[in-house]
Scaffold this motif. Sequence first.
Motif, PDB file in Angstrom:
ATOM      1  N   ALA A   1       0.828  -1.200   0.000  1.00  0.00           N
ATOM      2  CA  ALA A   1       0.000   0.000   0.000  1.00  0.00           C
ATOM      3  C   ALA A   1       0.864   1.252   0.000  1.00  0.00           C
ATOM      4  N   ALA A   2       1.983   1.227   0.742  1.00  0.00           N
ATOM      5  CA  ALA A   2       2.874   2.384   0.782  1.00  0.00           C
ATOM      6  C   ALA A   2       3.478   2.658  -0.593  1.00  0.00           C
ATOM      7  N   GLU A   3       3.859   1.605  -1.314  1.00  0.00           N
ATOM      8  CA  GLU A   3       4.439   1.780  -2.644  1.00  0.00           C
ATOM      9  C   GLU A   3       3.403   2.318  -3.630  1.00  0.00           C
TER      10      GLU A   3
ATOM     11  N   ASP B   1      -4.816  10.782  -3.140  1.00  0.00           N
ATOM     12  CA  ASP B   1      -5.748   9.754  -2.678  1.00  0.00           C
ATOM     13  C   ASP B   1      -6.521   9.161  -3.847  1.00  0.00           C
ATOM     14  N   ALA B   2      -6.935  10.008  -4.790  1.00  0.00           N
ATOM     15  CA  ALA B   2      -7.681   9.519  -5.947  1.00  0.00           C
ATOM     16  C   ALA B   2      -6.811   8.623  -6.822  1.00  0.00           C
ATOM     17  N   ALA B   3      -5.558   9.046  -7.063  1.00  0.00           N
ATOM     18  CA  ALA B   3      -4.652   8.242  -7.886  1.00  0.00           C
ATOM     19  C   ALA B   3      -4.310   6.933  -7.200  1.00  0.00           C
ATOM     20  N   TRP B   4      -4.117   6.966  -5.893  1.00  0.00           N
ATOM     21  CA  TRP B   4      -3.809   5.764  -5.119  1.00  0.00           C
ATOM     22  C   TRP B   4      -4.964   4.767  -5.184  1.00  0.00           C
ATOM     23  N   GLN B   5      -6.174   5.235  -4.936  1.00  0.00           N
ATOM     24  CA  GLN B   5      -7.329   4.352  -4.967  1.00  0.00           C
ATOM     25  C   GLN B   5      -7.560   3.768  -6.356  1.00  0.00           C
ATOM     26  N   ALA B   6      -7.364   4.595  -7.381  1.00  0.00           N
ATOM     27  CA  ALA B   6      -7.529   4.107  -8.746  1.00  0.00           C
ATOM     28  C   ALA B   6      -6.507   3.023  -9.065  1.00  0.00           C
TER      29      ALA B   6
ATOM     30  N   CYS C   1       5.836  10.534  -1.237  1.00  0.00           N
ATOM     31  CA  CYS C   1       6.624   9.752  -2.195  1.00  0.00           C
ATOM     32  C   CYS C   1       7.777   9.015  -1.516  1.00  0.00           C
ATOM     33  N   MET C   2       7.904   9.185  -0.210  1.00  0.00           N
ATOM     34  CA  MET C   2       9.003   8.578   0.534  1.00  0.00           C
ATOM     35  C   MET C   2       8.570   7.238   1.120  1.00  0.00           C
ATOM     36  N   LEU C   3       9.439   6.224   0.995  1.00  0.00           N
ATOM     37  CA  LEU C   3       9.216   4.926   1.616  1.00  0.00           C
ATOM     38  C   LEU C   3      10.163   4.802   2.801  1.00  0.00           C
ATOM     39  N   PRO C   4       9.631   4.580   4.003  1.00  0.00           N
ATOM     40  CA  PRO C   4      10.502   4.517   5.183  1.00  0.00           C
ATOM     41  C   PRO C   4      11.351   3.259   5.194  1.00  0.00           C
ATOM     42  N   ALA C   5      12.386   3.291   6.023  1.00  0.00           N
ATOM     43  CA  ALA C   5      13.223   2.099   6.205  1.00  0.00           C
ATOM     44  C   ALA C   5      12.390   0.976   6.811  1.00  0.00           C
ATOM     45  N   GLU C   6      12.680  -0.240   6.418  1.00  0.00           N
ATOM     46  CA  GLU C   6      11.958  -1.389   6.966  1.00  0.00           C
ATOM     47  C   GLU C   6      12.435  -1.674   8.390  1.00  0.00           C
ATOM     48  N   PRO C   7      11.552  -2.189   9.247  1.00  0.00           N
ATOM     49  CA  PRO C   7      11.958  -2.526  10.623  1.00  0.00           C
ATOM     50  C   PRO C   7      13.118  -3.517  10.632  1.00  0.00           C
ATOM     51  N   GLY C   8      14.015  -3.351  11.563  1.00  0.00           N
ATOM     52  CA  GLY C   8      15.150  -4.260  11.671  1.00  0.00           C
ATOM     53  C   GLY C   8      16.406  -3.736  11.025  1.00  0.00           C
TER      54      GLY C   8
ATOM     55  N   LEU D   1      13.198   7.158  -1.922  1.00  0.00           N
ATOM     56  CA  LEU D   1      12.275   8.083  -2.556  1.00  0.00           C
ATOM     57  C   LEU D   1      11.846   7.519  -3.904  1.00  0.00           C
ATOM     58  N   VAL D   2      10.535   7.460  -4.137  1.00  0.00           N
ATOM     59  CA  VAL D   2      10.017   7.036  -5.433  1.00  0.00           C
ATOM     60  C   VAL D   2      10.185   8.204  -6.402  1.00  0.00           C
ATOM     61  N   VAL D   3      11.021   8.030  -7.414  1.00  0.00           N
ATOM     62  CA  VAL D   3      11.344   9.114  -8.341  1.00  0.00           C
ATOM     63  C   VAL D   3      10.799   8.867  -9.745  1.00  0.00           C
ATOM     64  N   GLY D   4      10.181   7.703  -9.964  1.00  0.00           N
ATOM     65  CA  GLY D   4       9.597   7.413 -11.266  1.00  0.00           C
ATOM     66  C   GLY D   4       8.579   6.310 -11.160  1.00  0.00           C
TER      67      GLY D   4
END
Length: 233
Positions: free
Chosen positions: A21-23, A56-61, A98-105, A112-115
């Motif tokens: 979902a984050a991606e 939100d609209a683009a994500w849901q679509a 557009c930022m994805l956080p570091a995974e736990p551990g 950063l999603v750049v494309g």
Amino acid sequence: MQRLVWATAAPPLTVRKAHSAAELRAAGCLRAAAFTVLPPDRSEFARQSFLRMKTDAAWQALEGKVAGTDTDYKDCTVTPLIALLPAETCPAGAEPACMLPAEPGGGSRPQLVVGTLDLNQGSKLPAEELVGQLPLHGDKRRSRAYISNVATWAGARRQGIARRLLQEAEREAAAAGVQHLYVHVEACNTAAAALYLSSGFKVEREETEAVARALNRNRRLLLHIELQQGPGS
């Protein structure tokens, strides 16, 4: 916005399918930022509010297309691709969503999603008048696909990101059995057309000015490339 410029070797660019979902939200945010034009007199608060709504609209679509719940895309298999860079290599100015956080551990760093782009495997795209002609026979649902929603973060353009996304889309498509890959582009978008043509695409069909005027949009081209099938395809 500050543009991405590397003083030394460029950091590794990762291109992969978007699953979580984050991606998907990050991809939606990037598209909203790339495709939304606001009047220059809007406040920063108004810009951010409007961008959140569009995100939100683009994500849901996008979620609906990937999950197969979007009825318009019931005959298409949609695979979104994202391009990522380590967050610490990017200048300020990116949208936080557009930022994805570091995974736990501690197994990864913030990215950063750049494309982003979508690979749509199917005989045609919904509501598209320009439809690919190849193959002439056989299972067009499996052997034909379209690229759509190509977007690059404004701060990282002219760094080869869109070309890398195209290359990965071609590999994904060929692995899925696609033989004929298509992309639509506005005839006036010379930069995008040059990218596709230099990547091996050729113009297969194009709208007339009369059709474009009737649809109240810029005249468009449909570009095609035939993919090489690997062993076992």
